[in-house]
Design a protein around this motif. Sequence first.
Motif, PDB file in Angstrom:
ATOM      1  N   PRO A   1       0.824  -1.214  -0.181  1.00 12.89           N
ATOM      2  CA  PRO A   1      -0.063  -0.069   0.101  1.00 12.89           C
ATOM      3  C   PRO A   1       0.911   1.314  -0.041  1.00 12.89           C
ATOM      4  CG  PRO A   1      -1.019  -1.624   1.578  1.00 12.89           C
ATOM      5  CD  PRO A   1       0.499  -2.181   1.121  1.00 12.89           C
ATOM      6  N   ALA A   2       1.996   1.447   0.628  1.00  9.36           N
ATOM      7  CA  ALA A   2       2.888   2.512   0.887  1.00  9.36           C
ATOM      8  C   ALA A   2       3.365   2.780  -0.580  1.00  9.36           C
ATOM      9  CB  ALA A   2       3.815   2.181   2.101  1.00  9.36           C
ATOM     10  N   GLY A   3       3.836   1.684  -1.123  1.00  9.50           N
ATOM     11  CA  GLY A   3       4.420   1.977  -2.544  1.00  9.50           C
ATOM     12  C   GLY A   3       3.290   2.388  -3.461  1.00  9.50           C
ATOM     13  N   LEU A   4       2.088   1.977  -3.402  1.00 11.17           N
ATOM     14  CA  LEU A   4       1.109   2.328  -4.684  1.00 11.17           C
ATOM     15  C   LEU A   4       0.874   3.877  -4.279  1.00 11.17           C
ATOM     16  CD1 LEU A   4      -1.124  -0.797  -4.548  1.00 11.17           C
ATOM     17  CD2 LEU A   4       0.618  -0.259  -6.231  1.00 11.17           C
ATOM     18  N   MET A   5       0.828   4.360  -2.761  1.00  8.33           N
ATOM     19  CA  MET A   5       0.348   5.685  -2.536  1.00  8.33           C
ATOM     20  C   MET A   5       1.573   6.650  -3.118  1.00  8.33           C
ATOM     21  SD  MET A   5      -0.949   5.095   1.375  1.00  8.33           S
ATOM     22  CE  MET A   5      -0.705   6.802   1.811  1.00  8.33           C
ATOM     23  N   GLU A   6       2.712   6.203  -3.182  1.00 13.14           N
ATOM     24  CA  GLU A   6       3.690   6.997  -3.789  1.00 13.14           C
ATOM     25  C   GLU A   6       3.409   7.688  -4.879  1.00 13.14           C
ATOM     26  OE1 GLU A   6       7.810   5.903  -4.561  1.00 13.14           O
ATOM     27  OE2 GLU A   6       7.927   4.870  -2.356  1.00 13.14           O
ATOM     28  N   PHE A   7       2.749   6.766  -5.777  1.00 13.70           N
ATOM     29  CA  PHE A   7       2.451   7.543  -7.214  1.00 13.70           C
ATOM     30  C   PHE A   7       0.940   7.657  -7.398  1.00 13.70           C
ATOM     31  CE2 PHE A   7       3.256   2.786  -7.892  1.00 13.70           C
ATOM     32  CZ  PHE A   7       1.930   2.686  -8.311  1.00 13.70           C
ATOM     33  N   LEU A   8       0.128   7.348  -6.337  1.00 17.39           N
ATOM     34  CA  LEU A   8      -1.277   7.512  -6.302  1.00 17.39           C
ATOM     35  C   LEU A   8      -1.600   9.016  -5.898  1.00 17.39           C
ATOM     36  CD1 LEU A   8      -3.052   4.196  -5.601  1.00 17.39           C
ATOM     37  CD2 LEU A   8      -2.776   5.368  -7.861  1.00 17.39           C
ATOM     38  N   ALA A   9      -0.612   9.151  -4.613  1.00 19.72           N
ATOM     39  CA  ALA A   9      -0.921  10.406  -3.833  1.00 19.72           C
ATOM     40  C   ALA A   9      -1.100  11.814  -4.897  1.00 19.72           C
ATOM     41  CB  ALA A   9      -0.057  10.615  -2.548  1.00 19.72           C
ATOM     42  N   PRO A  10      -0.165  12.056  -5.754  1.00 16.40           N
ATOM     43  CA  PRO A  10      -0.136  13.250  -6.350  1.00 16.40           C
ATOM     44  C   PRO A  10      -1.079  13.462  -7.225  1.00 16.40           C
ATOM     45  CG  PRO A  10       2.062  12.291  -6.370  1.00 16.40           C
ATOM     46  CD  PRO A  10       1.320  11.069  -5.739  1.00 16.40           C
ATOM     47  N   LEU A  11      -1.752  12.104  -7.643  1.00 18.69           N
ATOM     48  CA  LEU A  11      -2.875  12.534  -8.422  1.00 18.69           C
ATOM     49  C   LEU A  11      -4.001  12.900  -8.023  1.00 18.69           C
ATOM     50  CD1 LEU A  11      -2.754   8.807 -10.457  1.00 18.69           C
ATOM     51  CD2 LEU A  11      -2.169  11.239 -11.145  1.00 18.69           C
ATOM     52  N   SER A  12      -4.099  13.123  -6.660  1.00 16.06           N
ATOM     53  CA  SER A  12      -5.430  13.643  -6.110  1.00 16.06           C
ATOM     54  C   SER A  12      -5.447  15.265  -6.363  1.00 16.06           C
ATOM     55  CB  SER A  12      -5.430  13.430  -4.408  1.00 16.06           C
ATOM     56  OG  SER A  12      -4.414  13.953  -3.891  1.00 16.06           O
ATOM     57  N   THR A  13      -4.386  15.861  -6.514  1.00  8.48           N
ATOM     58  CA  THR A  13      -4.334  17.237  -7.202  1.00  8.48           C
ATOM     59  C   THR A  13      -4.398  17.263  -8.628  1.00  8.48           C
ATOM     60  OG1 THR A  13      -1.877  17.406  -6.485  1.00  8.48           O
ATOM     61  CG2 THR A  13      -3.508  18.505  -5.025  1.00  8.48           C
ATOM     62  N   LEU A  14      -3.692  16.326  -9.122  1.00 11.12           N
ATOM     63  CA  LEU A  14      -3.572  16.418 -10.572  1.00 11.12           C
ATOM     64  C   LEU A  14      -4.676  15.898 -11.609  1.00 11.12           C
ATOM     65  CD1 LEU A  14      -0.966  17.366 -12.295  1.00 11.12           C
ATOM     66  CD2 LEU A  14      -0.231  14.977 -12.162  1.00 11.12           C
ATOM     67  N   ALA A  15      -4.867  14.694 -11.303  1.00 13.01           N
ATOM     68  CA  ALA A  15      -5.710  14.159 -12.188  1.00 13.01           C
ATOM     69  C   ALA A  15      -6.692  13.140 -11.176  1.00 13.01           C
ATOM     70  CB  ALA A  15      -5.336  13.085 -13.048  1.00 13.01           C
ATOM     71  N   PRO A  16      -7.698  13.850 -10.414  1.00  8.42           N
ATOM     72  CA  PRO A  16      -8.370  13.064  -9.365  1.00  8.42           C
ATOM     73  C   PRO A  16      -9.411  12.189  -9.778  1.00  8.42           C
ATOM     74  CG  PRO A  16      -9.072  15.477  -9.379  1.00  8.42           C
ATOM     75  CD  PRO A  16      -7.861  15.235 -10.311  1.00  8.42           C
ATOM     76  N   GLY A  17      -9.947  12.222 -11.114  1.00  7.39           N
ATOM     77  CA  GLY A  17     -10.866  11.226 -11.563  1.00  7.39           C
ATOM     78  C   GLY A  17     -10.246   9.979 -11.678  1.00  7.39           C
ATOM     79  N   LEU A  18      -8.980   9.761 -11.721  1.00 13.25           N
ATOM     80  CA  LEU A  18      -8.073   8.508 -12.195  1.00 13.25           C
ATOM     81  C   LEU A  18      -8.414   7.567 -10.956  1.00 13.25           C
ATOM     82  CD1 LEU A  18      -5.050   9.248 -14.032  1.00 13.25           C
ATOM     83  CD2 LEU A  18      -7.263   8.307 -14.858  1.00 13.25           C
ATOM     84  N   LEU A  19      -8.478   8.275  -9.859  1.00 14.39           N
ATOM     85  CA  LEU A  19      -8.505   7.622  -8.365  1.00 14.39           C
ATOM     86  C   LEU A  19      -9.770   7.129  -8.146  1.00 14.39           C
ATOM     87  CD1 LEU A  19      -6.337  10.240  -6.181  1.00 14.39           C
ATOM     88  CD2 LEU A  19      -5.753   8.056  -7.212  1.00 14.39           C
TER      89      LEU A  19
END
Length: 387
Positions: A283-301
């Motif tokens: 989970p920590a690894g996935l969060m590394e590259f998922l977290a920035p998407l919440s401001t950049l491309a939130p729809g992907l999440l």
Amino acid sequence: MNSGHFPQEEILIVGGGIIGASVALALTRRGASVRILERAEPGGLATHAAAGILGPMNETDRPGPFLDLMRQSLALYPEFVASLVEETGLSPDLALDGILSVAPGPADRIALEKRHIWQRAIDPGVAFLEAPAAKELEPALTGSFDSALWYPKEGHVFAPRLIKALFGALFRRGVVIEQGVQVVRVHPEPSGTLAVLDDTGGIRRARAVVLAAGAALSAIGIPGPPVRIHPVNGQILAVRSPGSFYRRVVFYPPHGYFVPKKDGTVVIGATEERIGGRTRVTPAGLMEFLAPLSTLAPGLLSLPLHHTWSGLRPCSEDALPVLGPLPACPNIFVAGGHYRNGILLAPVTGEILADMVTGRSTPLASLASPFSPARFGGKIPDPHVDQ
Ligand code: GLY
């Protein structure tokens, strides 16, 4: 037909990933007889895990031999894929419709502006875009960011389909692929023949051997100084985008990217972890590259999660490819250390290695010379630096 150095003899390729397969294909096109030895499944640990990005400009921070090598391979891609489609009917979904590299904030903008200056001198098509213009190119970018660089000639390919097409072509050409063969040592015999030893004590013989074993290359005993390749775990995932309306590869710092595929999946990656020869998804690894998407491309999440996986990138001591004959035994060739760019570099590696093994002299040889294994003996200049 070129007679080469080894016209009637079988050439052994150790490793059945994208690099081994690409070298094998190029050798058969020069009339050589080839056999691939693969310790696990053909397709390779790194190849199946790859996002398939074909983006040279994001993979280096300077002009020089490495960028030249990547750009040459990208230039070979359309013909490489077209010939595979013609031979096998299988399409690896090559899409050269552009890559964006995003600066989230003003500090990142400065770095982007600097990159733009040297990159547009190499390709005048590289453009600096303010966020609204970048949003027009990629609808997933609904969030906030500062600016982006636009690389209109870069793109991606579907790596699992590419390797399937490559093996389809190899089967048609009569290339034998032996699975479950773990090569432990390659050494010359007094006759000049090479002996290739496996972990069961089996011996195969060849006039030339190409070591294309990815992250496992260092475990193979060779004459002379070792070629050290370190495995670098990359965690990655795919979401399903039902409308399939996302179009461009987007890079975001430090290691994040997303890659919309033609089948409606969006691949999002990737970590860089030096944890030995094992893979892992955390989970920590996935969060590394998922977290920035919440401001950049939130729809992907919010898209349905399809799949998570990981693979081992093969990284050399200077993080650059290793291409060419071993100084201590010139009929053992290395095709390794492709690290983050095995898919991108497959066509040019195939051509270069096939020319080397068959004794041809081509303009590609000068592209390859900075990447010789001899550099680890301190015999050639730093391949990071333009000579
Ligand atoms: N080529 C992208 C990566 O290795 O993550």
